[in-house]
Design a protein around this motif. Structure first.
Motif, PDB file in Angstrom:
ATOM      1  N   LEU A  20       0.814  -1.215   0.000  1.00  0.00           N
ATOM      2  CA  LEU A  20       0.000   0.000   0.000  1.00  0.00           C
ATOM      3  C   LEU A  20       0.850   1.268   0.000  1.00  0.00           C
ATOM      4  CD1 LEU A  20      -2.705   1.410  -0.037  1.00  0.00           C
ATOM      5  CD2 LEU A  20      -2.774   1.201   2.462  1.00  0.00           C
ATOM      6  N   PRO A  21       1.834   1.412   0.897  1.00  0.00           N
ATOM      7  CA  PRO A  21       2.667   2.619   0.824  1.00  0.00           C
ATOM      8  C   PRO A  21       3.405   2.738  -0.511  1.00  0.00           C
ATOM      9  CG  PRO A  21       2.984   1.530   2.933  1.00  0.00           C
ATOM     10  CD  PRO A  21       2.149   0.614   2.081  1.00  0.00           C
ATOM     11  N   SER A  22       3.830   1.603  -1.057  1.00  0.00           N
ATOM     12  CA  SER A  22       4.520   1.621  -2.347  1.00  0.00           C
ATOM     13  C   SER A  22       3.587   2.120  -3.446  1.00  0.00           C
ATOM     14  CB  SER A  22       5.030   0.217  -2.675  1.00  0.00           C
ATOM     15  OG  SER A  22       5.709   0.216  -3.902  1.00  0.00           O
ATOM     16  N   ARG A  23       2.347   1.646  -3.429  1.00  0.00           N
ATOM     17  CA  ARG A  23       1.361   2.078  -4.425  1.00  0.00           C
ATOM     18  C   ARG A  23       1.071   3.578  -4.295  1.00  0.00           C
ATOM     19  NH1 ARG A  23      -0.131   2.369  -9.110  1.00  0.00           N
ATOM     20  NH2 ARG A  23      -2.334   2.509  -9.526  1.00  0.00           N
ATOM     21  N   LEU A  24       0.985   4.057  -3.055  1.00  0.00           N
ATOM     22  CA  LEU A  24       0.745   5.484  -2.834  1.00  0.00           C
ATOM     23  C   LEU A  24       1.912   6.326  -3.353  1.00  0.00           C
ATOM     24  CD1 LEU A  24      -0.891   5.391   0.708  1.00  0.00           C
ATOM     25  CD2 LEU A  24      -2.020   5.829  -1.510  1.00  0.00           C
ATOM     26  N   ARG A  25       3.152   5.859  -3.137  1.00  0.00           N
ATOM     27  CA  ARG A  25       4.311   6.580  -3.673  1.00  0.00           C
ATOM     28  C   ARG A  25       4.256   6.629  -5.191  1.00  0.00           C
ATOM     29  NH1 ARG A  25       6.716   4.202   0.437  1.00  0.00           N
ATOM     30  NH2 ARG A  25       7.389   2.395  -0.753  1.00  0.00           N
ATOM     31  N   SER A  26       3.907   5.501  -5.810  1.00  0.00           N
ATOM     32  CA  SER A  26       3.802   5.466  -7.277  1.00  0.00           C
ATOM     33  C   SER A  26       2.743   6.436  -7.777  1.00  0.00           C
ATOM     34  CB  SER A  26       3.482   4.044  -7.754  1.00  0.00           C
ATOM     35  OG  SER A  26       4.579   3.192  -7.517  1.00  0.00           O
ATOM     36  N   LEU A  27       1.599   6.471  -7.099  1.00  0.00           N
ATOM     37  CA  LEU A  27       0.548   7.414  -7.495  1.00  0.00           C
ATOM     38  C   LEU A  27       1.027   8.857  -7.359  1.00  0.00           C
ATOM     39  CD1 LEU A  27      -2.585   5.692  -5.929  1.00  0.00           C
ATOM     40  CD2 LEU A  27      -2.067   5.978  -8.375  1.00  0.00           C
ATOM     41  N   TRP A  28       1.748   9.157  -6.279  1.00  0.00           N
ATOM     42  CA  TRP A  28       2.277  10.511  -6.079  1.00  0.00           C
ATOM     43  C   TRP A  28       3.254  10.887  -7.194  1.00  0.00           C
ATOM     44  CZ3 TRP A  28       7.157  12.583  -4.596  1.00  0.00           C
ATOM     45  CH2 TRP A  28       7.104  13.943  -4.265  1.00  0.00           C
ATOM     46  N   HIS A  29       4.184   9.978  -7.534  1.00  0.00           N
ATOM     47  CA  HIS A  29       5.138  10.276  -8.612  1.00  0.00           C
ATOM     48  C   HIS A  29       4.424  10.393  -9.958  1.00  0.00           C
ATOM     49  CE1 HIS A  29       8.770  10.200  -6.247  1.00  0.00           C
ATOM     50  NE2 HIS A  29       8.502   8.996  -5.781  1.00  0.00           N
ATOM     51  N   SER A  30       3.413   9.565 -10.186  1.00  0.00           N
ATOM     52  CA  SER A  30       2.632   9.657 -11.425  1.00  0.00           C
ATOM     53  C   SER A  30       1.898  10.990 -11.501  1.00  0.00           C
ATOM     54  CB  SER A  30       1.624   8.516 -11.518  1.00  0.00           C
ATOM     55  OG  SER A  30       2.291   7.285 -11.688  1.00  0.00           O
ATOM     56  N   ALA A  31       1.364  11.436 -10.381  1.00  0.00           N
ATOM     57  CA  ALA A  31       0.665  12.728 -10.355  1.00  0.00           C
ATOM     58  C   ALA A  31       1.624  13.875 -10.670  1.00  0.00           C
ATOM     59  CB  ALA A  31       0.004  12.948  -8.997  1.00  0.00           C
ATOM     60  N   ARG A  32       2.894  13.702 -10.358  1.00  0.00           N
ATOM     61  CA  ARG A  32       3.916  14.710 -10.676  1.00  0.00           C
ATOM     62  C   ARG A  32       4.373  14.613 -12.132  1.00  0.00           C
ATOM     63  NH1 ARG A  32       8.609  13.624  -7.799  1.00  0.00           N
ATOM     64  NH2 ARG A  32       9.330  15.724  -8.295  1.00  0.00           N
ATOM     65  N   GLY A  33       3.879  13.597 -12.866  1.00  0.00           N
ATOM     66  CA  GLY A  33       4.169  13.492 -14.284  1.00  0.00           C
ATOM     67  C   GLY A  33       5.044  12.325 -14.690  1.00  0.00           C
ATOM     68  N   ALA A  34       5.642  11.620 -13.735  1.00  0.00           N
ATOM     69  CA  ALA A  34       6.500  10.486 -14.081  1.00  0.00           C
ATOM     70  C   ALA A  34       5.677   9.392 -14.756  1.00  0.00           C
ATOM     71  CB  ALA A  34       7.190   9.939 -12.839  1.00  0.00           C
ATOM     72  N   HIS A  35       6.281   8.720 -15.710  1.00  0.00           N
ATOM     73  CA  HIS A  35       5.642   7.627 -16.444  1.00  0.00           C
ATOM     74  C   HIS A  35       6.110   6.313 -15.828  1.00  0.00           C
ATOM     75  CE1 HIS A  35       4.508  10.546 -19.560  1.00  0.00           C
ATOM     76  NE2 HIS A  35       5.702  11.061 -19.312  1.00  0.00           N
ATOM     77  N   LEU A  36       5.240   5.650 -15.056  1.00  0.00           N
ATOM     78  CA  LEU A  36       5.603   4.439 -14.340  1.00  0.00           C
ATOM     79  C   LEU A  36       4.876   3.242 -14.922  1.00  0.00           C
ATOM     80  CD1 LEU A  36       5.411   5.776 -10.667  1.00  0.00           C
ATOM     81  CD2 LEU A  36       7.364   5.760 -12.220  1.00  0.00           C
ATOM     82  N   GLY A  37       5.645   2.223 -15.294  1.00  0.00           N
ATOM     83  CA  GLY A  37       5.046   1.006 -15.812  1.00  0.00           C
ATOM     84  C   GLY A  37       4.380   0.200 -14.715  1.00  0.00           C
ATOM     85  N   SER A  38       3.517  -0.691 -15.112  1.00  0.00           N
ATOM     86  CA  SER A  38       2.770  -1.535 -14.188  1.00  0.00           C
ATOM     87  C   SER A  38       3.726  -2.331 -13.294  1.00  0.00           C
ATOM     88  CB  SER A  38       1.892  -2.489 -15.001  1.00  0.00           C
ATOM     89  OG  SER A  38       1.288  -3.429 -14.170  1.00  0.00           O
ATOM     90  N   GLY A  39       3.435  -2.314 -12.000  1.00  0.00           N
ATOM     91  CA  GLY A  39       4.223  -3.097 -11.064  1.00  0.00           C
ATOM     92  C   GLY A  39       5.585  -2.518 -10.726  1.00  0.00           C
ATOM     93  N   SER A  40       5.895  -1.328 -11.221  1.00  0.00           N
ATOM     94  CA  SER A  40       7.173  -0.708 -10.849  1.00  0.00           C
ATOM     95  C   SER A  40       7.102  -0.299  -9.380  1.00  0.00           C
ATOM     96  CB  SER A  40       7.493   0.492 -11.744  1.00  0.00           C
ATOM     97  OG  SER A  40       6.494   1.477 -11.639  1.00  0.00           O
TER      98      SER A  40
END
Length: 189
Positions: A20-40
């Protein structure tokens, strides 16, 4: 039967941060514009700096704590391939472009930078423009701890860079390079 690569991947993934914390970090970085692949996975304290919209991280890639991925200019690109692991305290600084392929293992404390300071006499170096040349790292590359990859370097697929080496130039596919400056010390068999 588990293939060697699959066993290693399972060992690594058994020690990932909580989901869960990992998923939240990914969402935060994605919201900042980073392009994150599935499961990164972006570990705590890993930093996507300056222009996160210019960072592309492939599916199932892992960026460990205190790693920095930094496009230093609005047009610079940092691209990390699928299932690649960027180790603790590794710095990737692109003024132009750094491409890292799929299935790479980049150990802790590696420094990858695609620019150099101007060094012409008669002007202070800190007032001279940077000289940039892109870096390309192929698939299935292993870069050992504390290695330095300098501007304009191309590392072919399947190559190994020994710990503490300094690379500038071309490393052929399947070659094992080591030393300062790095030179061929072997071949994968």
């Amino acid at each position: 039967m588990i293939k060697t690569g699959q066993a290693t991947n399972r060992q690594l993934r058994a020690h990932l941060p909580a989901a869960l914390p990992s998923r939240l970090r990914s969402l935060w970085h994605s919201a900042r514009g980073a392009h994150l692949g599935s499961g990164s996975v972006i570990f705590p304290r890993a930093q996507l700096l300056r222009y996160p919209g210019n960072i592309r991280i492939g599916a199932e890639a892992i960026i460990k704590s205190d790693a920095h991925l930094c496009p230093c200019r609005p047009t610079a690109i940092v691209s990390v391939g699928m299932r690649t692991t960027i180790g603790f305290h590794t710095f990737v600084y692109a003024s132009e472009r750094i491409d890292i392929g799929d299935d790479c293992m980049i150990a802790p404390f590696v420094y990858i930078v695609d620019s150099d300071h101007g060094i012409a006499a008669g002007t202070n170096m800190n007032r001279q423009p940077n000289v940039t040349r892109p870096i390309s790292i192929g698939d299935d590359v292993w870069i050992g701890a504390k290695a330095v990859i300098l501007s304009g370097s191309t590392i072919g697929s399947g190559a190994i860079i020994a710990a503490g080496s300094v690379v500038r130039g071309t490393v052929p596919s399947g070659a094992i390079y080591g030393g300062i400056p790095a030179r061929e010390i072997g071949r994968r068999s």
